[in-house]
Motif scaffolding. Structure first.
Motif, PDB file in Angstrom:
ATOM      1  N   PRO A 162     -18.590  -2.486  19.572  1.00  0.00           N
ATOM      2  CA  PRO A 162     -18.744  -2.196  18.138  1.00  0.00           C
ATOM      3  C   PRO A 162     -19.658  -1.020  17.849  1.00  0.00           C
ATOM      4  CG  PRO A 162     -19.938  -4.199  18.740  1.00  0.00           C
ATOM      5  CD  PRO A 162     -19.099  -3.826  19.926  1.00  0.00           C
ATOM      6  N   THR A 175     -16.851   1.900  17.491  1.00  0.00           N
ATOM      7  CA  THR A 175     -15.926   1.897  16.354  1.00  0.00           C
ATOM      8  C   THR A 175     -15.713   0.469  15.897  1.00  0.00           C
ATOM      9  OG1 THR A 175     -13.888   2.949  15.530  1.00  0.00           O
ATOM     10  CG2 THR A 175     -13.701   1.646  17.551  1.00  0.00           C
ATOM     11  N   ASN A 176     -15.222   0.313  14.689  1.00  0.00           N
ATOM     12  CA  ASN A 176     -14.980  -1.001  14.113  1.00  0.00           C
ATOM     13  C   ASN A 176     -13.584  -1.499  14.468  1.00  0.00           C
ATOM     14  OD1 ASN A 176     -15.265   1.258  11.659  1.00  0.00           O
ATOM     15  ND2 ASN A 176     -13.231   0.352  11.862  1.00  0.00           N
ATOM     16  N   TYR A 177     -13.325  -2.765  14.177  1.00  0.00           N
ATOM     17  CA  TYR A 177     -12.018  -3.354  14.477  1.00  0.00           C
ATOM     18  C   TYR A 177     -10.924  -2.551  13.782  1.00  0.00           C
ATOM     19  CZ  TYR A 177      -8.048  -6.497  14.428  1.00  0.00           C
ATOM     20  OH  TYR A 177      -6.783  -7.021  14.554  1.00  0.00           O
ATOM     21  N   ASP A 187     -21.391   3.628  13.873  1.00  0.00           N
ATOM     22  CA  ASP A 187     -22.399   3.564  12.822  1.00  0.00           C
ATOM     23  C   ASP A 187     -23.344   4.763  12.882  1.00  0.00           C
ATOM     24  OD1 ASP A 187     -21.237   1.165  12.180  1.00  0.00           O
ATOM     25  OD2 ASP A 187     -22.855  -0.081  12.982  1.00  0.00           O
ATOM     26  N   HIS A 243     -13.961   1.312   5.920  1.00  0.00           N
ATOM     27  CA  HIS A 243     -14.871   0.330   5.359  1.00  0.00           C
ATOM     28  C   HIS A 243     -14.414  -0.133   3.984  1.00  0.00           C
ATOM     29  CE1 HIS A 243     -18.509   1.806   8.014  1.00  0.00           C
ATOM     30  NE2 HIS A 243     -17.468   1.377   8.715  1.00  0.00           N
ATOM     31  N   VAL A 273     -13.399  -9.630   9.360  1.00  0.00           N
ATOM     32  CA  VAL A 273     -13.472  -8.188   9.605  1.00  0.00           C
ATOM     33  C   VAL A 273     -14.086  -7.469   8.403  1.00  0.00           C
ATOM     34  CG1 VAL A 273     -12.073  -6.119   9.935  1.00  0.00           C
ATOM     35  CG2 VAL A 273     -11.626  -8.156  11.316  1.00  0.00           C
ATOM     36  N   GLU A 327     -17.661  -7.775   8.866  1.00  0.00           N
ATOM     37  CA  GLU A 327     -18.112  -6.895   9.946  1.00  0.00           C
ATOM     38  C   GLU A 327     -18.193  -5.445   9.461  1.00  0.00           C
ATOM     39  OE1 GLU A 327     -15.351  -7.600  13.078  1.00  0.00           O
ATOM     40  OE2 GLU A 327     -16.138  -9.595  13.560  1.00  0.00           O
ATOM     41  N   PHE A 328     -17.216  -5.052   8.640  1.00  0.00           N
ATOM     42  CA  PHE A 328     -17.210  -3.684   8.129  1.00  0.00           C
ATOM     43  C   PHE A 328     -18.396  -3.455   7.193  1.00  0.00           C
ATOM     44  CE2 PHE A 328     -13.006  -1.414   8.849  1.00  0.00           C
ATOM     45  CZ  PHE A 328     -12.712  -2.126   9.975  1.00  0.00           C
ATOM     46  N   ASN A 355     -21.303  -2.932   9.248  1.00  0.00           N
ATOM     47  CA  ASN A 355     -21.292  -1.539   9.690  1.00  0.00           C
ATOM     48  C   ASN A 355     -21.863  -0.622   8.605  1.00  0.00           C
ATOM     49  OD1 ASN A 355     -18.134  -2.127  11.260  1.00  0.00           O
ATOM     50  ND2 ASN A 355     -20.052  -1.758  12.312  1.00  0.00           N
TER      51      ASN A 355
END
Length: 681
Positions: A23, A26-28, A129, A290, A369, A372-373, A376
């Protein structure tokens, strides 16, 4: 493909999986990677150059060959000659289809031009990030020079598309010393002559940015901690989160039903306790990945932790109305005649200081997700504020992406939701037999499922067999214990954000004649199935009423609730009790949109925990048959001469809780292959 081509694709997939599984990189489902190589055209025999690039909607961490789009580079580069400018970006995405090589694979994404037009053999586009922190800093261009020197070039914000691909290609061509770019407000792009070199350059940019932030950043990027907003003790905040969850889900689900996710991670709680919470939250997220998941900004409950639950709820109601009005004003400020209709004005992220973050989506994965974003985004804000001032892209640019025709087309291509999509179910006694079959069927129909059972280990094993924790979880619960019942309901609220569907299935069977049935037998039978069903229905109904979204309660009763058989006084009496609970609750809960129905199975031997626990042997003795023949015996006494399996009961549970039976409550459905003596009159 040739051996060298196979190697190229294998290297691309391995690199993608390594980058995407961390992570920090990069994000999912965020970012994309590519590789170029030569193959022989099977039609002409000519050598052609191809581009393999992650397709639309894929995830780098789990990318396979089927997730790649494969394009002819000669045809793709010819698109430069027909490109009509930034006002016609959508035409170029449609044109990518005419550049595809062969069949199968994924649809090309909007970022395909970024990969195809750059001259390097391998290209990575990522959303770390640390990189986005530089990209969203008010002085991001100068910071890029300070951090990376000449090795990374700043590109001001530009919406993803063909022109951005041209811009990056020009940087690669005119800056031979550069290994990548910082894309203003967005992320990073890096390249290399080999797969290893591209990956090394990507990691160097990410790690160099993070090291700069660590060494030069303020220790208090979010300002001072605000009294009354610090995290509650873990047990207290989880209890408060569970109490708030149904009310928050009602807020998030006015336009369409949503599933929730709760996070009280340290990074979230720190942000929620800071003096910059309100102004930074108002600025919203910046990276397109995001805000497409989180909406442009969250709803923030600005009350201190000393407030009561009732005060929280009252204030949330006010804030929700204000949020909807604000979102619709945002839509109306920027919408044009060809803008897709508004997709909903409810928040996707709700922040509660001292408690945590609640995120929402059409299913658990989407909700998780989204959270999670936003985490981020918090990390991005921290990084930007630590060395500069956080300055996300303009609101108008966010709107252009959120309501982009290409995004709308992607949404329209999604398959129709399954019958129980976005619904959250709690099934008791679900580690085996009928309960497990029902939980499995509901999950297959799209529901999130909580498997509750007296044996917690078996409950968790049954949940794992159904799917990951985005689909099912297992919890230990003795339904005769009010505290454990409430804990099971709270587990559903914390795991999935709410509760829509409750199945009272937990039970046991004591098969004895009247004179052999002890007071302890009677009490145990009634504690588990009469009292237990009452406790579970009571706790579940409260959550459903607080949600205001209606719901379903299903009792797995029995044909014995209406049929008088021998040597079965305790079991049959308690089944009659459950059957009347159905009628009573249907009458009481209808005003809240909660349907209550029962299912009356009979002779479910195979897979049954009750029958395996001694009930089968006792009933076989009553009827004078071998225990292993008991299922066949039950089948032969039915009108249809068919054995009843747990899956048949599950079919009825799925049916009666579907939209097709939205107007049916107080019903008892026989699933017994036809027992005339048990016909309802």
């Amino acid at each position: 493909m040739t051996e060298s081509t196979n190697t190229t694709v294998a290297q691309l997939l391995a690199r993608s999986n390594r980058l995407g599984s961390d992570p920090r990189n990069t994000n999912y489902a965020g970012g994309n990677t590519s590789a170029k190589g030569h193959v022989t055209d099977p039609v002409t025999g000519d050598t052609v150059e191809l581009l393999w690039v992650k397709g639309s909607g894929g995830d780098l961490g789990t990318l396979t060959e089927n997730g790649l789009a494969t394009l002819r580079l000669d045809r793709m580069r010819s698109l430069v000659d027909v490109y009509r400018g930034v006002d016609h970006e959508d035409e170029m995405v449609a044109a990518f289809d005419y550049c595809l090589h062969g069949k199968g694979g994924a649809a090309p994404s909007i970022d395909t031009a970024m990969h195809g037009l750059v001259g390097a053999a391998h290209v990575d586009h990522l959303h770390p990030d640390s990189g986005i922190a530089i990209a969203t800093a008010a002085d991001g261009e100068q910071l890029t020079k300070n951090v990376f020197g000449e090795k990374v070039v700043w590109i001001p914000w530009r919406r993803p598309g063909f022109q951005l691909g041209l811009d990056i290609a020009e940087i690669h061509k005119t800056h031979p010393e550069a290994v990548g770019t910082i894309l203003g407000g967005h992320g990073i792009t890096a390249w290399g002559a080999s797969s290893d070199e591209a990956e090394a350059n990507s990691r160097w940019i990410i790690e160099t940015a993070q090291r700069y932030l660590d060494e030069n950043g303020s220790a208090t990027p979010f300002g001072e901690t605000v009294d009354g907003f610090t995290p509650l003790p873990v047990d207290e905040r989880r209890a408060r989160a569970a109490a708030l969850a149904p009310h928050l889900r009602r807020i998030a689900s006015r336009d369409r039903p949503m599933v929730g996710h709760f996070s009280d991670a340290d990074v979230v709680l720190e942000f929620l306790a800071s003096e910059k919470l309100a102004p930074l939250a108002e600025l919203g997220t910046s990276c397109p990945d995001h805000f497409l998941r989180t909406k442009v900004k969250p709803l923030v409950l600005e009350l201190p932790t000393s407030a009561t639950i009732d005060q929280y709820i009252a204030r949330l109601t006010e804030l929700h109305e204000a949020y909807r009005k604000d979102y619709l004003a945002y839509y109306n400020r920027h919408a044009t005649a060809d803008t897709p209709p508004v997709r909903g004005a409810d928040p996707a992220i709700i922040l509660v200081p001292g408690v945590g973050m609640f995120s929402y989506g059409k299913d658990k994965q989407t909700a998780r997700v989204a959270g999670e974003f936003y985490t981020n985004a918090v990390n991005v804000m921290r990084g930007a504020e630590s060395v500069s001032t956080y300055a996300p892209i303009d609101e108008s640019e966010k709107f252009r992406i959120e309501y982009w025709a290409l995004e709308e087309a992607k949404l329209q291509r999604m398959p129709a939701p399954r019958s129980h999509a976005s619904r959250i179910a709690l099934v008791t006694g679900a580690a085996s037999g009928i309960g497990r079959a029902i939980a499995t069927r509901l999950a297959a129909q799209g529901a999130c499922v909580v498997i509750a059972d007296l044996d917690g280990e078996k409950a968790r094993a049954a949940a794992e067999a159904i799917g990951n924790t985005d689909v099912a979880i297992g919890v230990q619960a003795d339904v005769t214990d009010s505290a454990q019942v409430h804990a099971a309901v709270d587990a559903a609220l914390l795991a999935f954000g709410g509760l829509d569907l409750l199945v009272n299935n937990a039970g046991l069977s004591i098969s004895k004649p009247l004179l052999d049935t002890t007071e302890q037998d009677w009490d145990l039978q009634h504690d588990v199935m009469a009292k237990g069903s009452f406790l579970v229905a009571q706790a579940g109904a409260k959550a459903m009423i607080d949600q205001g979204l209606g719901g379903d309660i299903v009792y797995i009763s029995s044909k014995n609730s209406v049929f008088a058989g021998p040597n079965n006084i305790a079991y049959s009496a308690v089944k009659a009790d459950q059957a009347h609970q159905v009628r009573l609750l249907a009458a009481e809960l209808g005003e809240h949109g909660i349907k209550v129905n029962g299912i009356n199975p009979d002779g479910v031997v195979r897979g049954s925990g009750i029958f395996a626990g001694g009930w089968g042997a006792k009933r076989a003795a009553v009827y004078g048959v071998d225990e292993e023949k008991l299922g066949e015996f039950y089948a032969q006494r039915t009108l249809l001469k068919r054995e009843v399996l747990p899956e048949h009961v599950a079919n009825a549970a799925a049916m009666i809780t579907s939209d097709e039976f939205s107007h049916t409550t107080g019903l008892h459905i026989p699933v017994d292959a036809g027992v005339a003596a048990a016909f309802l009159r």
